[in-house]
Write an enzyme that holds these catalytic residues in place. Structure first.
Site, short mmCIF file in Angstrom:
data_model
loop_
_atom_site.label_atom_id
_atom_site.label_comp_id
_atom_site.label_asym_id
_atom_site.label_seq_id
_atom_site.Cartn_x
_atom_site.Cartn_y
_atom_site.Cartn_z
N CYS A 191 0.86 -1.18 0.00
CA CYS A 191 0.00 0.00 0.00
C CYS A 191 0.90 1.23 0.00
CB CYS A 191 -0.86 -0.05 1.27
SG CYS A 191 -1.86 1.41 1.56
N CYS B 91 -0.96 4.01 -6.34
CA CYS B 91 -1.83 3.33 -5.37
C CYS B 91 -1.96 1.89 -5.86
CB CYS B 91 -3.19 4.02 -5.34
SG CYS B 91 -4.44 3.12 -4.38
N1 DGL Z 1 -3.85 0.51 -1.87
C1 DGL Z 1 -3.69 1.72 -1.13
C2 DGL Z 1 -2.50 2.51 -1.67
O1 DGL Z 1 -1.68 1.92 -2.36
C3 DGL Z 1 -5.01 2.38 -1.12
C4 DGL Z 1 -5.10 3.52 -0.21
C5 DGL Z 1 -6.39 3.74 0.47
O2 DGL Z 1 -6.86 2.84 1.14
O3 DGL Z 1 -6.84 4.87 0.36
O4 DGL Z 1 -2.34 3.66 -1.42
#
Ligand code: DGL
Length: 258
Positions: A74, A183
């Protein structure tokens, strides 16, 4: 040195499976445990302290299951919490950050776009990385609402299409030639993005680079799993069906409160 313990991965939800797939493809023998903290998604709108607390919670869960390395799948958790995690725990951490470097190095128009969460774009780590590329114009766009729709399994909805058009059209007008996906949820939008972006604009995500880095650290430090059959465990504290669907129904997802 061989090490049979699992690789632990976590994300605010189902998006980090894009990183899991790259890791599994490169190292099919490795045992993995993936945590989808969908109950707390999106992380991108939370404060730094909240993101650190959630990252600690996920890390402890994975360490209790003997993870030999933790992949923070993430961008938002990496850019806000990885420093604290590395200070607090001895296990190696692999983070994921927006791949600005390859985009800035190869851009001919010297204009690149980045789509990421508010939490990533406002983080100190991201802003320090951006400062290095003074010769490149970096157009930042928060992907408001995208993670929420992906978490509901609505990848192809009219609302998704509307949001993507509104985020990409200004960048296209500015003549970007690279779009960086900052993301881990967004690689699942590549088919939709490709329909909107002109052909010459390249899309970059970090999955492969993270997988290679994970391999290198395991090889040098924690140890790789010997060849053989591997088990891949998926836990979700949200709707397990959405995670199963993004994994093309190839893996069983266990509901768990963590
Ligand atoms: N997968 C997360 C990232 O890479 C998502 C972020 C979120 O939950 O807003 O930032």
């Amino acid at each position: 040195m061989a090490n049979n313990n699992p690789i632990g991965l976590f994300d605010s939800g189902i998006g980090g499976t894009s990183i899991w797939s790259a890791i599994h493809e490169l190292m099919p023998y490795e045992e993995t445990i993936y945590l989808a903290d969908s109950k707390n998604a999106p992380y991108g709108l939370k404060s730094k302290d909240e993101i650190i607390a959630l990252s600690i919670k996920n890390t402890e869960f994975l360490l209790n299951l003997n993870a030999k390395i933790i992949v923070v799948a993430c961008n938002t958790a990496t850019t806000n919490a990885i420093k604290e995690l590395r200070t607090k725990y001895d296990v190696p951490f692999i983070g994921i950050e927006p791949a600005i470097k390859p985009a800035a190095m190869h851009s001919k128009t010297q204009k690149i776009g980045i789509l990421a969460t508010k939490g990533t774009l406002s983080s100190e780590l991201f802003n320090k990385a951006v400062e290095i590329y003074q010769d490149t114009i970096i157009i930042e766009q928060i992907g408001h609402g995208l993670v929420e729709l992906i978490e509901k399994g609505q990848l192809n909805s009219p609302e998704m299409n509307r949001l993507l058009h509104s985020y990409l059209e200004p960048m296209i007008k500015e003549n970007i030639d690279y779009l960086v996906l900052g993301c881990s949820h967004y690689p699942y939008l590549i088919p939709q993005l490709r329909k909107i972006l002109p052909q010459h604009i390249q899309i970059i995500d970090s999955g492969e680079a993270v997988a290679k880095q994970t391999y290198n650290v395991l090889n040098a430090k924690s140890g790789l799993h010997p060849e053989g059959k591997s088990t891949n465990i998926f836990y979700s504290n949200g709707d397990p069906k959405v995670l199963e669907a993004i994994l093309n129904h190839q893996h069983k997802v266990t509901s768990k409160d963590f």
